[in-house]
Design a protein around this motif. Structure first.
Motif, PDB file in Angstrom:
ATOM      1  N   ARG A 134       0.801  -1.226   0.000  1.00 46.49           N
ATOM      2  CA  ARG A 134       0.000   0.000   0.000  1.00 46.49           C
ATOM      3  C   ARG A 134       0.831   1.273   0.000  1.00 46.49           C
ATOM      4  N   VAL A 135       2.126   1.123   0.094  1.00 50.14           N
ATOM      5  CA  VAL A 135       3.005   2.297   0.074  1.00 50.14           C
ATOM      6  C   VAL A 135       3.107   2.818  -1.350  1.00 50.14           C
ATOM      7  N   GLY A 136       2.958   4.135  -1.510  1.00 51.00           N
ATOM      8  CA  GLY A 136       3.009   4.751  -2.832  1.00 51.00           C
ATOM      9  C   GLY A 136       4.423   5.155  -3.213  1.00 51.00           C
ATOM     10  N   GLY A 137       4.530   6.037  -4.173  1.00 45.53           N
ATOM     11  CA  GLY A 137       5.819   6.518  -4.648  1.00 45.53           C
ATOM     12  C   GLY A 137       6.450   7.503  -3.681  1.00 45.53           C
ATOM     13  N   PRO A 138       7.740   7.776  -3.840  1.00 46.84           N
ATOM     14  CA  PRO A 138       8.449   8.660  -2.907  1.00 46.84           C
ATOM     15  C   PRO A 138       7.994  10.113  -2.971  1.00 46.84           C
ATOM     16  N   HIS A 139       7.286  10.505  -4.014  1.00 46.95           N
ATOM     17  CA  HIS A 139       6.848  11.894  -4.151  1.00 46.95           C
ATOM     18  C   HIS A 139       5.369  12.072  -3.787  1.00 46.95           C
ATOM     19  N   GLU A 140       4.734  11.018  -3.314  1.00 46.26           N
ATOM     20  CA  GLU A 140       3.327  11.157  -2.914  1.00 46.26           C
ATOM     21  C   GLU A 140       3.248  11.991  -1.633  1.00 46.26           C
ATOM     22  N   PRO A 141       2.449  13.054  -1.615  1.00 46.23           N
ATOM     23  CA  PRO A 141       2.296  13.832  -0.382  1.00 46.23           C
ATOM     24  C   PRO A 141       1.802  12.959   0.758  1.00 46.23           C
TER      25      PRO A 141
END
Length: 292
Positions: A134-141
């Motif tokens: 469920r972890v998104g990309g490194p630039h997701e707020p």
């Protein structure tokens, strides 16, 4: 501003008379910029010594020691509160520390440290595997991720009401795919801590006049708070996919669910069969019947 009346009834019944230790009651919200307590009446039976204190987290705690022996312990809290909600809006946050991964200032981290370290084990890695998916990309707020995780728990898990018992271990909730509000709140708290967020467990009440399908009404409710730079402590209710909602009325915050129990204490003696009944009613003050 909304004026709400809250009635919280707790009844313990014992087959045989017992005596009581001091009980810790977390039933009254602390006044804040979002909540003002306009009236508060606590009715207890059997009567006993009552003393109010603030604990280390600023929770309003009633220390109640029932006197004598009894086959019944009755605790009724009647509140009138004024609620000043401030919902999350389309905030444009430019602080780079609010992007994933979350970064706290040294001063904030020193204060938040107890809420960043996980309090449970995950020996089989079930929680971590579930979380990694469920972890998104490194630039997701960070706020976008928290809203997405909040919704994901709501959508993926089956709600099963359970009046008694401690919160489930988060890994157990992941394995079974079901739980009640305190299980979902604890799952989100411990998940966020594993990602470096400061998160804490919240108990309180749920007001739902226009949302009859909200889960957790009629009893005490539980949700998660996460600390975000520029936003501070922000509420997320994975049971109903709510975020900083005016329907959430916080009473107490804690590092673990056990520390946030609305009523805690012990008895002396053999009680025989024991029963517990809890009922919570939250309604707009204008909807209450007029006094005779």
């Amino acid at each position: 501003m909304a004026r709400l009346a809250i009635r919280h009834e707790t009844f313990y019944t014992y087959e045989k008379p017992v005596s009581f230790t001091q009980h810790r009651l977390l039933l009254r919200p602390r006044d804040s910029h979002a909540i003002r307590v306009a009236d508060a009446v606590l009715t207890v039976s059997p009567p006993g010594e009552v003393r109010w204190v603030y604990d280390a987290l600023g929770n309003s705690v009633c220390c109640f020691t029932p006197a004598g022996d009894s086959r019944v312990l009755s605790i009724i809290s009647d509140l009138v509160i004024e609620r000043f909600p401030a919902q999350i809006s389309d905030l444009h946050i430019q602080d780079p520390q609010t992007a994933t991964p979350i970064v706290y200032t040294p001063a904030d981290r020193a204060t938040l440290a107890p809420f960043i370290d996980p309090a449970t084990d995950d020996t089989e890695g079930d929680l971590l595997r579930w979380l990694r998916d469920r972890v998104g990309g490194p630039h997701e707020p960070a706020l976008a991720f928290l809203l997405r995780l909040n919704r994901s728990i709501h959508d993926a898990f089956e709600y099963q009401p359970r009046d008694m018992g401690a919160a489930q271990d988060p890994a157990h909730t992941v394995r079974t795919g079901a739980g009640t509000c305190r299980d979902f709140a604890w799952l989100m708290v411990e998940s966020l801590r594993r990602l470096g967020y400061a998160a804490r467990f919240v108990t309180g009440y749920l007001y739902c006049p226009a949302h009859g399908d909200l889960r957790g009404a009629g009893a005490t409710h539980a949700w998660c708070e996460a600390f975000l730079p520029d936003l501070g402590w922000t509420e997320f209710d994975p049971t109903n996919a709510l975020a900083d909602s005016p329907d959430l009325i916080p009473v107490a915050v804690a590092r673990t669910p056990l520390e946030a129990a609305p009523v805690s204490g012990a008895i002396y003696g053999d009680p025989g069969e024991t029963s517990l009944a809890v009922h919570v009613d939250v309604r707009a003050l204008d909807s209450l019947p007029a006094a005779a």
